[in-house]
Write a protein that holds these residues in place. Structure first.
Motif, PDB file in Angstrom:
ATOM      1  N   SER A  72      28.854 -25.961 -76.914  1.00  0.00           N
ATOM      2  CA  SER A  72      28.263 -25.173 -77.991  1.00  0.00           C
ATOM      3  C   SER A  72      28.508 -25.826 -79.347  1.00  0.00           C
ATOM      4  N   ALA A  73      29.706 -26.336 -79.557  1.00  0.00           N
ATOM      5  CA  ALA A  73      30.018 -27.019 -80.808  1.00  0.00           C
ATOM      6  C   ALA A  73      29.160 -28.272 -80.979  1.00  0.00           C
ATOM      7  N   GLU A  74      28.953 -29.009 -79.907  1.00  0.00           N
ATOM      8  CA  GLU A  74      28.115 -30.215 -79.976  1.00  0.00           C
ATOM      9  C   GLU A  74      26.659 -29.860 -80.289  1.00  0.00           C
ATOM     10  N   ILE A  75      26.161 -28.794 -79.687  1.00  0.00           N
ATOM     11  CA  ILE A  75      24.783 -28.365 -79.955  1.00  0.00           C
ATOM     12  C   ILE A  75      24.641 -27.903 -81.407  1.00  0.00           C
ATOM     13  N   ASN A  76      25.628 -27.171 -81.906  1.00  0.00           N
ATOM     14  CA  ASN A  76      25.585 -26.733 -83.305  1.00  0.00           C
ATOM     15  C   ASN A  76      25.622 -27.908 -84.264  1.00  0.00           C
ATOM     16  N   THR A  77      26.422 -28.914 -83.945  1.00  0.00           N
ATOM     17  CA  THR A  77      26.469 -30.118 -84.780  1.00  0.00           C
ATOM     18  C   THR A  77      25.120 -30.830 -84.773  1.00  0.00           C
ATOM     19  N   ALA A  78      24.514 -30.939 -83.607  1.00  0.00           N
ATOM     20  CA  ALA A  78      23.199 -31.583 -83.516  1.00  0.00           C
ATOM     21  C   ALA A  78      22.162 -30.795 -84.303  1.00  0.00           C
ATOM     22  N   ALA A  79      22.186 -29.481 -84.207  1.00  0.00           N
ATOM     23  CA  ALA A  79      21.239 -28.656 -84.955  1.00  0.00           C
ATOM     24  C   ALA A  79      21.428 -28.847 -86.459  1.00  0.00           C
ATOM     25  N   TYR A  80      22.670 -28.933 -86.886  1.00  0.00           N
ATOM     26  CA  TYR A  80      22.955 -29.174 -88.303  1.00  0.00           C
ATOM     27  C   TYR A  80      22.358 -30.503 -88.757  1.00  0.00           C
ATOM     28  N   HIS A  81      22.553 -31.545 -87.958  1.00  0.00           N
ATOM     29  CA  HIS A  81      22.030 -32.865 -88.337  1.00  0.00           C
ATOM     30  C   HIS A  81      20.507 -32.879 -88.381  1.00  0.00           C
ATOM     31  N   ILE A  82      19.874 -32.166 -87.462  1.00  0.00           N
ATOM     32  CA  ILE A  82      18.407 -32.102 -87.466  1.00  0.00           C
ATOM     33  C   ILE A  82      17.922 -31.328 -88.697  1.00  0.00           C
ATOM     34  N   GLU A  83      18.638 -30.256 -89.056  1.00  0.00           N
ATOM     35  CA  GLU A  83      18.282 -29.514 -90.270  1.00  0.00           C
ATOM     36  C   GLU A  83      18.390 -30.393 -91.509  1.00  0.00           C
ATOM     37  N   ARG A  84      19.303 -31.345 -91.467  1.00  0.00           N
ATOM     38  CA  ARG A  84      19.496 -32.251 -92.602  1.00  0.00           C
ATOM     39  C   ARG A  84      18.601 -33.482 -92.502  1.00  0.00           C
ATOM     40  N   ASN A  85      17.567 -33.395 -91.654  1.00  0.00           N
ATOM     41  CA  ASN A  85      16.531 -34.425 -91.505  1.00  0.00           C
ATOM     42  C   ASN A  85      17.030 -35.729 -90.881  1.00  0.00           C
ATOM     43  N   ALA A  86      17.946 -35.629 -89.946  1.00  0.00           N
ATOM     44  CA  ALA A  86      18.363 -36.813 -89.200  1.00  0.00           C
ATOM     45  C   ALA A  86      17.274 -37.153 -88.181  1.00  0.00           C
ATOM     46  N   ASN A  87      17.291 -38.365 -87.706  1.00  0.00           N
ATOM     47  CA  ASN A  87      16.321 -38.812 -86.706  1.00  0.00           C
ATOM     48  C   ASN A  87      16.605 -38.080 -85.389  1.00  0.00           C
ATOM     49  N   PRO A  88      15.652 -37.277 -84.912  1.00  0.00           N
ATOM     50  CA  PRO A  88      15.893 -36.476 -83.693  1.00  0.00           C
ATOM     51  C   PRO A  88      16.194 -37.318 -82.461  1.00  0.00           C
ATOM     52  N   LYS A  89      15.581 -38.484 -82.332  1.00  0.00           N
ATOM     53  CA  LYS A  89      15.864 -39.324 -81.164  1.00  0.00           C
ATOM     54  C   LYS A  89      17.326 -39.732 -81.132  1.00  0.00           C
ATOM     55  N   ILE A  90      17.856 -40.083 -82.276  1.00  0.00           N
ATOM     56  CA  ILE A  90      19.259 -40.487 -82.347  1.00  0.00           C
ATOM     57  C   ILE A  90      20.167 -39.285 -82.134  1.00  0.00           C
ATOM     58  N   VAL A  91      19.816 -38.150 -82.736  1.00  0.00           N
ATOM     59  CA  VAL A  91      20.645 -36.948 -82.610  1.00  0.00           C
ATOM     60  C   VAL A  91      20.713 -36.494 -81.157  1.00  0.00           C
ATOM     61  N   PHE A  92      19.569 -36.454 -80.471  1.00  0.00           N
ATOM     62  CA  PHE A  92      19.577 -35.983 -79.084  1.00  0.00           C
ATOM     63  C   PHE A  92      20.237 -36.994 -78.139  1.00  0.00           C
ATOM     64  N   THR A  93      20.136 -38.273 -78.457  1.00  0.00           N
ATOM     65  CA  THR A  93      20.857 -39.272 -77.661  1.00  0.00           C
ATOM     66  C   THR A  93      22.360 -39.067 -77.820  1.00  0.00           C
ATOM     67  N   ASP A  94      22.785 -38.873 -79.061  1.00  0.00           N
ATOM     68  CA  ASP A  94      24.202 -38.611 -79.315  1.00  0.00           C
ATOM     69  C   ASP A  94      24.652 -37.320 -78.652  1.00  0.00           C
ATOM     70  N   LEU A  95      23.800 -36.297 -78.692  1.00  0.00           N
ATOM     71  CA  LEU A  95      24.135 -35.021 -78.054  1.00  0.00           C
ATOM     72  C   LEU A  95      24.316 -35.188 -76.551  1.00  0.00           C
ATOM     73  N   SER A  96      23.409 -35.917 -75.916  1.00  0.00           N
ATOM     74  CA  SER A  96      23.533 -36.099 -74.465  1.00  0.00           C
ATOM     75  C   SER A  96      24.791 -36.878 -74.111  1.00  0.00           C
ATOM     76  N   LEU A  97      25.134 -37.875 -74.925  1.00  0.00           N
ATOM     77  CA  LEU A  97      26.363 -38.631 -74.667  1.00  0.00           C
ATOM     78  C   LEU A  97      27.603 -37.770 -74.909  1.00  0.00           C
ATOM     79  N   SER A  98      27.555 -36.918 -75.926  1.00  0.00           N
ATOM     80  CA  SER A  98      28.686 -36.035 -76.211  1.00  0.00           C
ATOM     81  C   SER A  98      28.901 -35.010 -75.099  1.00  0.00           C
ATOM     82  N   ILE A  99      27.821 -34.456 -74.592  1.00  0.00           N
ATOM     83  CA  ILE A  99      27.937 -33.503 -73.483  1.00  0.00           C
ATOM     84  C   ILE A  99      28.443 -34.217 -72.233  1.00  0.00           C
ATOM     85  N   SER A 100      28.005 -35.441 -72.033  1.00  0.00           N
ATOM     86  CA  SER A 100      28.498 -36.225 -70.904  1.00  0.00           C
ATOM     87  C   SER A 100      30.006 -36.445 -71.017  1.00  0.00           C
TER      88      SER A 100
END
Length: 75
Positions: free
Chosen positions: A34-62
C-alpha cells in the motif's frame, strides 16, 4: 484478510488462485505494498513518467515478496 475473501471481489477469476494468494499475504506485506502504491500515485500526480513509475512500482512490490520469502527461509 485471510479467509474472508468476498465472493463479489473475485468474479470471473479462479477462486483457488484467490484463496492461495490470500495465504501468501500478511498485514505487513499489505502495508508495504500500500505504501509503494501511494508513493507511485504521488509521483504520477507530480507528472513523473508513468512508464518509469510503474516499472519501479513492480520492482518494489517484487522486493516485498522477496523479503517475505527470505524471512520464511530463515525461519
Amino acid at each position: 484478510l485471510y479467509g474472508s475473501v468476498p465472493e463479489s471481489s473475485n468474479a470471473g477469476s479462479d477462486p483457488q488462485f484467490v484463496q492461495n494468494f490470500a495465504k501468501t499475504l500478511d498485514t505487513a506485506m499489505i502495508h508495504d505494498i500500500s505504501a509503494e502504491i501511494n508513493t507511485a500515485a504521488y509521483h504520477i500526480e507530480r507528472n513523473a513518467n508513468p512508464k518509469i513509475v510503474f516499472t519501479d512500482l513492480s520492482l518494489s512490490i517484487s522486493k516485498v515478496f522477496q523479503k517475505k520469502k527470505a524471512q520464511a527461509a530463515q525461519s
